[in-house]
Design a protein around this motif. Sequence first.
Motif, PDB file in Angstrom:
ATOM      1  N   LEU A 133      87.297  36.605  15.811  1.00 19.28           N
ATOM      2  CA  LEU A 133      88.657  37.388  15.942  1.00 19.28           C
ATOM      3  C   LEU A 133      89.355  37.803  14.673  1.00 19.28           C
ATOM      4  O   LEU A 133      90.324  38.546  14.747  1.00 19.28           O
ATOM      5  N   ARG A 134      88.387  37.627  13.603  1.00 17.67           N
ATOM      6  CA  ARG A 134      88.929  37.793  12.470  1.00 17.67           C
ATOM      7  C   ARG A 134      89.249  39.293  11.965  1.00 17.67           C
ATOM      8  O   ARG A 134      90.224  39.689  11.689  1.00 17.67           O
ATOM      9  N   PRO A 135      88.333  40.219  12.709  1.00 16.89           N
ATOM     10  CA  PRO A 135      88.771  41.786  12.614  1.00 16.89           C
ATOM     11  C   PRO A 135      89.948  42.176  13.492  1.00 16.89           C
ATOM     12  O   PRO A 135      90.423  43.098  12.993  1.00 16.89           O
ATOM     13  N   HIS A 136      90.336  41.266  14.160  1.00 18.45           N
ATOM     14  CA  HIS A 136      91.665  41.866  14.869  1.00 18.45           C
ATOM     15  C   HIS A 136      92.850  40.953  14.570  1.00 18.45           C
ATOM     16  O   HIS A 136      94.007  41.321  14.859  1.00 18.45           O
ATOM     17  N   VAL A 137      92.987  40.020  13.712  1.00 19.38           N
ATOM     18  CA  VAL A 137      93.999  39.093  13.196  1.00 19.38           C
ATOM     19  C   VAL A 137      93.933  38.909  11.858  1.00 19.38           C
ATOM     20  O   VAL A 137      93.113  39.097  11.149  1.00 19.38           O
ATOM     21  N   THR A 138      95.198  38.642  11.256  1.00 16.21           N
ATOM     22  CA  THR A 138      95.529  38.355   9.878  1.00 16.21           C
ATOM     23  C   THR A 138      95.798  37.024   9.891  1.00 16.21           C
ATOM     24  O   THR A 138      95.895  36.271   8.596  1.00 16.21           O
ATOM     25  N   GLY A 139      95.900  36.076  10.881  1.00 17.30           N
ATOM     26  CA  GLY A 139      96.467  34.564  10.813  1.00 17.30           C
ATOM     27  C   GLY A 139      96.391  33.752  12.010  1.00 17.30           C
ATOM     28  O   GLY A 139      95.961  34.363  12.953  1.00 17.30           O
ATOM     29  N   ARG A 140      96.618  32.751  11.877  1.00 12.56           N
ATOM     30  CA  ARG A 140      96.368  31.831  13.033  1.00 12.56           C
ATOM     31  C   ARG A 140      97.377  32.024  14.313  1.00 12.56           C
ATOM     32  O   ARG A 140      96.814  32.172  15.400  1.00 12.56           O
ATOM     33  N   SER A 141      98.497  32.531  13.988  1.00 15.25           N
ATOM     34  CA  SER A 141      99.379  32.727  15.064  1.00 15.25           C
ATOM     35  C   SER A 141      99.029  33.937  15.736  1.00 15.25           C
ATOM     36  O   SER A 141      99.227  33.825  17.227  1.00 15.25           O
ATOM     37  N   GLU A 142      98.468  34.808  15.271  1.00 14.75           N
ATOM     38  CA  GLU A 142      97.905  36.152  15.974  1.00 14.75           C
ATOM     39  C   GLU A 142      96.720  35.472  16.821  1.00 14.75           C
ATOM     40  O   GLU A 142      96.427  36.217  18.113  1.00 14.75           O
ATOM     41  N   ALA A 143      95.781  34.807  16.218  1.00 17.14           N
ATOM     42  CA  ALA A 143      94.685  34.155  17.046  1.00 17.14           C
ATOM     43  C   ALA A 143      94.942  33.346  18.132  1.00 17.14           C
ATOM     44  O   ALA A 143      94.531  33.783  19.137  1.00 17.14           O
ATOM     45  N   GLU A 144      96.026  32.561  18.015  1.00 15.43           N
ATOM     46  CA  GLU A 144      96.587  31.956  19.153  1.00 15.43           C
ATOM     47  C   GLU A 144      97.135  32.694  20.465  1.00 15.43           C
ATOM     48  O   GLU A 144      97.014  32.420  21.530  1.00 15.43           O
ATOM     49  N   ALA A 145      97.912  33.809  19.878  1.00 14.75           N
ATOM     50  CA  ALA A 145      98.427  34.924  20.750  1.00 14.75           C
ATOM     51  C   ALA A 145      97.135  35.194  21.744  1.00 14.75           C
ATOM     52  O   ALA A 145      97.239  35.482  22.733  1.00 14.75           O
ATOM     53  N   ILE A 146      95.949  35.879  21.159  1.00 14.57           N
ATOM     54  CA  ILE A 146      94.911  36.237  21.789  1.00 14.57           C
ATOM     55  C   ILE A 146      94.201  35.120  22.700  1.00 14.57           C
ATOM     56  O   ILE A 146      94.209  35.546  23.766  1.00 14.57           O
ATOM     57  N   ILE A 147      94.013  34.192  22.106  1.00 18.98           N
ATOM     58  CA  ILE A 147      93.547  32.913  23.231  1.00 18.98           C
ATOM     59  C   ILE A 147      94.475  32.806  24.252  1.00 18.98           C
ATOM     60  O   ILE A 147      94.221  32.709  25.505  1.00 18.98           O
ATOM     61  N   ALA A 148      95.919  32.817  23.931  1.00 19.48           N
ATOM     62  CA  ALA A 148      96.870  32.690  25.283  1.00 19.48           C
ATOM     63  C   ALA A 148      96.958  33.885  26.138  1.00 19.48           C
ATOM     64  O   ALA A 148      97.039  33.578  27.540  1.00 19.48           O
ATOM     65  N   LEU A 149      96.511  34.975  25.511  1.00 22.57           N
ATOM     66  CA  LEU A 149      96.306  36.220  26.508  1.00 22.57           C
ATOM     67  C   LEU A 149      95.044  36.015  27.561  1.00 22.57           C
ATOM     68  O   LEU A 149      94.990  36.253  28.532  1.00 22.57           O
ATOM     69  N   VAL A 150      94.000  35.385  26.843  1.00 21.94           N
ATOM     70  CA  VAL A 150      92.720  35.346  27.364  1.00 21.94           C
ATOM     71  C   VAL A 150      93.018  33.975  28.706  1.00 21.94           C
ATOM     72  O   VAL A 150      92.619  34.507  29.723  1.00 21.94           O
ATOM     73  N   HIS A 151      93.734  33.220  28.430  1.00 23.61           N
ATOM     74  CA  HIS A 151      94.190  32.061  29.242  1.00 23.61           C
ATOM     75  C   HIS A 151      94.866  32.654  30.563  1.00 23.61           C
ATOM     76  O   HIS A 151      94.517  32.549  31.763  1.00 23.61           O
ATOM     77  N   CYS A 152      95.761  33.592  30.295  1.00 25.64           N
ATOM     78  CA  CYS A 152      96.393  34.245  31.217  1.00 25.64           C
ATOM     79  C   CYS A 152      95.794  35.290  32.044  1.00 25.64           C
ATOM     80  O   CYS A 152      95.791  35.384  33.188  1.00 25.64           O
ATOM     81  N   ALA A 153      94.694  35.707  31.512  1.00 21.03           N
ATOM     82  CA  ALA A 153      93.857  36.821  31.988  1.00 21.03           C
ATOM     83  C   ALA A 153      92.909  36.145  33.030  1.00 21.03           C
ATOM     84  O   ALA A 153      92.403  36.482  34.221  1.00 21.03           O
ATOM     85  N   ALA A 154      92.404  34.900  32.513  1.00 21.69           N
ATOM     86  CA  ALA A 154      91.428  34.127  33.320  1.00 21.69           C
ATOM     87  C   ALA A 154      92.150  33.338  34.536  1.00 21.69           C
ATOM     88  O   ALA A 154      91.354  33.134  35.426  1.00 21.69           O
ATOM     89  N   GLY A 155      93.455  33.093  34.388  1.00 22.30           N
ATOM     90  CA  GLY A 155      94.137  32.347  35.329  1.00 22.30           C
ATOM     91  C   GLY A 155      93.621  30.893  35.141  1.00 22.30           C
ATOM     92  O   GLY A 155      93.047  30.384  34.375  1.00 22.30           O
ATOM     93  N   PRO A 156      93.921  29.837  36.249  1.00 20.96           N
ATOM     94  CA  PRO A 156      93.542  28.362  35.933  1.00 20.96           C
ATOM     95  C   PRO A 156      92.109  28.234  35.936  1.00 20.96           C
ATOM     96  O   PRO A 156      91.312  28.506  36.754  1.00 20.96           O
ATOM     97  N   ARG A 157      91.458  27.754  34.690  1.00 19.13           N
ATOM     98  CA  ARG A 157      90.372  27.296  34.705  1.00 19.13           C
ATOM     99  C   ARG A 157      90.037  26.025  34.111  1.00 19.13           C
ATOM    100  O   ARG A 157      91.228  25.223  33.511  1.00 19.13           O
ATOM    101  N   PRO A 158      88.942  25.118  34.541  1.00 18.52           N
ATOM    102  CA  PRO A 158      88.917  23.933  34.160  1.00 18.52           C
ATOM    103  C   PRO A 158      88.820  23.721  32.689  1.00 18.52           C
ATOM    104  O   PRO A 158      88.138  24.790  31.892  1.00 18.52           O
TER     105      PRO A 158
END
Length: 219
Positions: free
Chosen positions: A148-173
């Motif tokens: 994710l380093r090419p797409h973010v400059t800090g941890r907050s932006e990386a966490e935002a992408i992870i949150a977006l992936v969680h939203c896209a995937a829906g409930p996952r174990p």
Amino acid sequence: MTEPYGESPQQPLPASFGPHYGAIVWIGMVLMAALGCIPLWVGWYQLTRGMVDLSEESLDSFILMTGMGLFLLAFPALFVWSLIRGLPRLDIGEGWLRHVSILGRVSVLDLDHYAEAVLGESVLAKGYQPRLELYPALSGDKTQIIPLRPHVTGRSEAEAIIALVHCAAGPRPSLSTEQMQQSIRTIRRDYQIMAGIVIISILMLIALNLIEPQTKRAL
């Protein structure tokens, strides 16, 4: 068009993230380009001043200088070329994820085949190097690790992408015990690679120190 970063996982999908480098990366590329130009200039100076003789050892020096310069310039050239093409690129949609590497390799993943995405970090480079880690729901499938380093400059932006992936995937174990062990092995492998690089570097220095006296005696 690259979507802006958002703190909310309810960011509209699909969303795209292109290259987003900080100032330190640009400074590093400029410095590497400058270092690459120095041996090329030295080689060109030797060639234009008639200091390169095809029948003498000066040719070896010229080839070494040119090769070193081209090698150093290859990284800034790849950097600029990838920026022109908008790579690397990360696209996230409902139930899927598409990643295009800096070299143009395309990977399309079905998020239903993986457990909950986790935010990891590479230990092989300086600074904060976040990565998206997707562990397969079925044993035997391949783990997917996306930098994710090419797409973010800090941890907050990386966490935002992870949150977006969680939203896209829906409930996952969440990660199972076996997947957590696999995550630990992934981190352990990173440290093993780093240790291998250090050991090889030390062996090369020892070899150079052993060869140098022999070279001086031969001269």
